[in-house]
Design a protein around this motif. Structure first.
Motif, short mmCIF file in Angstrom:
data_model
loop_
_atom_site.label_atom_id
_atom_site.label_comp_id
_atom_site.label_asym_id
_atom_site.label_seq_id
_atom_site.Cartn_x
_atom_site.Cartn_y
_atom_site.Cartn_z
N PHE A 1 10.46 116.81 128.85
CA PHE A 1 9.64 116.86 127.64
C PHE A 1 8.62 117.96 127.91
O PHE A 1 7.65 117.73 128.63
CB PHE A 1 8.93 115.53 127.40
CG PHE A 1 9.86 114.37 127.14
CD1 PHE A 1 10.67 114.33 126.00
CD2 PHE A 1 9.93 113.30 128.02
CE1 PHE A 1 11.50 113.26 125.74
CE2 PHE A 1 10.77 112.21 127.77
CZ PHE A 1 11.56 112.20 126.63
N LEU B 1 7.19 118.27 131.49
CA LEU B 1 7.36 117.02 132.24
C LEU B 1 8.85 116.68 132.41
O LEU B 1 9.58 116.61 131.44
CB LEU B 1 6.67 115.89 131.48
CG LEU B 1 6.84 114.49 132.07
CD1 LEU B 1 5.82 114.24 133.18
CD2 LEU B 1 6.68 113.42 130.99
N ALA C 1 10.87 113.83 132.86
CA ALA C 1 10.71 112.37 132.78
C ALA C 1 11.81 111.64 133.54
O ALA C 1 11.59 110.56 134.09
CB ALA C 1 10.69 111.93 131.32
N ASN D 1 4.53 102.34 136.10
CA ASN D 1 4.39 102.78 134.71
C ASN D 1 4.60 104.29 134.62
O ASN D 1 4.10 105.04 135.45
CB ASN D 1 2.98 102.45 134.18
CG ASN D 1 2.76 100.95 134.05
OD1 ASN D 1 3.71 100.22 133.79
ND2 ASN D 1 1.54 100.53 134.26
N GLY D 2 5.35 104.70 133.61
CA GLY D 2 5.60 106.12 133.40
C GLY D 2 6.67 106.71 134.30
O GLY D 2 6.88 107.93 134.32
N ALA D 3 7.39 105.85 135.03
CA ALA D 3 8.42 106.35 135.97
C ALA D 3 9.65 106.91 135.26
O ALA D 3 10.44 107.64 135.86
CB ALA D 3 8.84 105.24 136.93
N GLY D 4 9.82 106.51 133.99
CA GLY D 4 10.97 107.03 133.24
C GLY D 4 12.02 105.97 132.91
O GLY D 4 13.12 106.30 132.45
N LYS D 5 11.67 104.70 133.08
CA LYS D 5 12.64 103.62 132.90
C LYS D 5 13.10 103.50 131.44
O LYS D 5 14.30 103.49 131.16
CB LYS D 5 12.05 102.29 133.39
CG LYS D 5 11.58 102.34 134.84
CD LYS D 5 10.96 101.03 135.30
CE LYS D 5 9.71 100.61 134.57
NZ LYS D 5 8.51 101.47 134.74
N SER D 6 12.12 103.42 130.53
CA SER D 6 12.50 103.30 129.11
C SER D 6 13.20 104.58 128.65
O SER D 6 14.13 104.53 127.83
CB SER D 6 11.27 103.06 128.23
OG SER D 6 10.73 101.80 128.51
N THR D 7 12.76 105.70 129.16
CA THR D 7 13.40 106.98 128.80
C THR D 7 14.87 106.96 129.23
O THR D 7 15.75 107.43 128.50
CB THR D 7 12.66 108.16 129.46
OG1 THR D 7 11.29 108.11 129.04
CG2 THR D 7 13.26 109.49 129.07
N TYR E 1 17.76 109.82 123.02
CA TYR E 1 17.60 111.18 123.53
C TYR E 1 18.92 111.68 124.08
O TYR E 1 19.75 110.90 124.54
CB TYR E 1 16.59 111.22 124.69
CG TYR E 1 15.20 110.74 124.38
CD1 TYR E 1 14.56 111.09 123.19
CD2 TYR E 1 14.51 109.95 125.29
CE1 TYR E 1 13.28 110.65 122.92
CE2 TYR E 1 13.22 109.51 125.02
CZ TYR E 1 12.61 109.85 123.83
OH TYR E 1 11.34 109.42 123.57
N GLN F 1 11.16 97.43 124.43
CA GLN F 1 10.00 96.96 125.17
C GLN F 1 9.06 96.16 124.25
O GLN F 1 8.54 95.14 124.65
CB GLN F 1 9.27 98.19 125.73
CG GLN F 1 8.39 97.89 126.90
CD GLN F 1 7.91 99.19 127.53
OE1 GLN F 1 8.56 100.23 127.45
NE2 GLN F 1 6.76 99.13 128.16
N HIS G 1 9.14 94.43 135.13
CA HIS G 1 8.05 94.58 136.10
C HIS G 1 7.84 93.33 136.96
O HIS G 1 7.29 93.42 138.05
CB HIS G 1 6.73 94.91 135.39
CG HIS G 1 6.60 96.35 135.01
ND1 HIS G 1 6.43 97.34 135.93
CD2 HIS G 1 6.63 96.96 133.81
CE1 HIS G 1 6.34 98.51 135.33
NE2 HIS G 1 6.47 98.31 134.03
N1 LIG Z 1 9.17 111.45 123.56
C1 LIG Z 1 8.44 111.79 124.59
N2 LIG Z 1 7.74 112.95 124.60
C2 LIG Z 1 6.99 113.30 125.65
N3 LIG Z 1 6.85 112.57 126.77
C3 LIG Z 1 7.50 111.40 126.82
C4 LIG Z 1 8.33 110.95 125.75
N4 LIG Z 1 8.86 109.75 126.10
C5 LIG Z 1 8.40 109.47 127.33
N5 LIG Z 1 7.58 110.46 127.76
C6 LIG Z 1 6.92 110.54 129.06
O1 LIG Z 1 7.93 110.34 130.02
C7 LIG Z 1 7.41 109.59 131.13
C8 LIG Z 1 8.25 108.37 131.33
O2 LIG Z 1 7.96 107.42 130.32
P1 LIG Z 1 8.70 106.03 130.18
O3 LIG Z 1 8.14 105.35 128.97
O4 LIG Z 1 10.16 106.22 130.25
O5 LIG Z 1 8.22 105.28 131.49
P2 LIG Z 1 8.47 103.78 131.93
O6 LIG Z 1 8.93 103.83 133.33
O7 LIG Z 1 9.33 103.08 130.94
O8 LIG Z 1 6.99 103.19 131.88
P3 LIG Z 1 6.44 101.71 131.55
O9 LIG Z 1 6.76 100.86 132.72
O10 LIG Z 1 4.96 101.94 131.39
O11 LIG Z 1 7.10 101.27 130.28
C9 LIG Z 1 5.94 109.29 130.80
O12 LIG Z 1 5.15 110.27 131.44
C10 LIG Z 1 5.90 109.42 129.30
O13 LIG Z 1 4.61 109.79 128.87
#
Ligand SMILES: Nc1ncnc2c1ncn2[C@@H]1O[C@H](COP(=O)(O)OP(=O)(O)OP(=O)(O)O)[C@@H](O)[C@H]1O
Length: 256
Positions: free
Chosen positions: A13, A16, A18, A38-44, A53, A85, A210
């Motif tokens: 992104f 970044l 992700a 948090n923010g590791a990229g799991k939901s992505t 995506y 989520q 988590h």
């Molecule tokens: N559409 C997007 N545009 C820009 N950045 C994004 C987008 N989606 C996710 N990110 C970034 O990608 C990174 C991973 O986010 P993600 O939500 O996948 O983390 P996560 O591991 O699911 O976190 P959590 O445990 O907090 O849910 C984060 O830095 C987030 O800000």
């Protein structure tokens, strides 16, 4: 052959990264957990698998066929169901209707046709879909709530309703994004039993979670993401003892 295979999957992104060159397989019949800070990229990663995506690089295959780059409804129809989520129920609809909304992906049924009741096959198929939706509700022990407004359910049951909706597409693989989030210990225990039942019914489970007690008690294998990179993968005990995982995640989790 693995049910799901991620081959060097990357998404950027802007600046970044992700998800960074992730190789991962989900095997038929297993319960695999994905953990990480948090923010590791799991939901992505879930959004990549389900077609929200497209990867910047790498590819994803399901049952041996490439799915990366395909539309979300085609990936769902191929047999991947998911929950999100945050609860995404339709507040104006009943419990049953919320499940029916999920099941139309697999039927010829469409909402407009159903409302207009244009053809006998619509009614016939609708009847079958209602029966199937009730079956899905039974799997999460909510059939007795079918005709109640979805918003009248307590929080834990609303989360289970989301699982029923994901089951309505008859998935081979179900992705659960933080299914235990916000649940009390009793609700978590009920959920754990339900996820086991879903697997026993032949559905492979891949979850992000988590709650470490929940993850350790449920999963066959665990993969760990940190800053988009897979840093570990293996049996729960091995992952829990992995120094890199403790440093990146478990140490912090223990502090909270
Ligand atoms: N559409 C997007 N545009 C820009 N950045 C994004 C987008 N989606 C996710 N990110 C970034 O990608 C990174 C991973 O986010 P993600 O939500 O996948 O983390 P996560 O591991 O699911 O976190 P959590 O445990 O907090 O849910 C984060 O830095 C987030 O800000």
């Amino acid at each position: 052959m693995s049910l799901l295979k991620l081959d060097n999957v990357t998404i950027r992104f802007g600046g970044l990264v992700a998800v960074d060159s992730v190789n991962l397989t989900v095997e038929q019949g297993e319960i695999l957990a994905l953990i990480g800070p948090n923010g590791a990229g799991k939901s992505t990663l879930f959004n990549l698998i389900t077609g929200i995506y497209s990867p910047t690089a790498g590819s994803i295959s399901f049952k041996g066929a490439t799915i990366s780059g395909q539309k979300t409804h085609r990936i769902a129809a191929a047999g991947i169901g998911r929950t999100f989520q945050n609860i995404r129920l339709f507040p104006g609809l009943s419990v049953l209707e919320n499940v029916l909304i999920g099941s139309h992906t697999r039927g010829k049924w469409d909402l407009a046709g159903s409302i207009l009741k244009l053809a006998p096959w619509v009614r016939r198929e609708e009847g079958e879909l209602v029966e199937w939706a009730i079956e899905c509700l039974k799997q999460v022990d909510l059939a007795h709530r079918a005709y109640e407004p979805s918003t009248s359910l307590p929080y834990g049951e609303q989360r289970r309703l989301e699982i029923a909706r994901a089951l309505a597409i008859k998935p081979d693989l179900i992705l659960l994004d933080e299914p235990a989030a916000g649940m009390n210990p009793q609700e978590k225990q009920v959920l754990l039993e339900m996820v086991r039942k879903i697997r026993a019914a032949g559905i492979t489970v891949f979850l992000v979670e988590h709650d470490m007690k929940f993850v350790m008690g449920l999963s066959d294998r665990i993969a760990v993401l940190d800053y988009g990179v897979k840093i570990a993968e293996g049996k729960p005990e091995a992952v829990r003892a992995n120094p890199q995982v403790i440093e990146a995640y478990l140490g912090k989790a223990a502090v909270h």
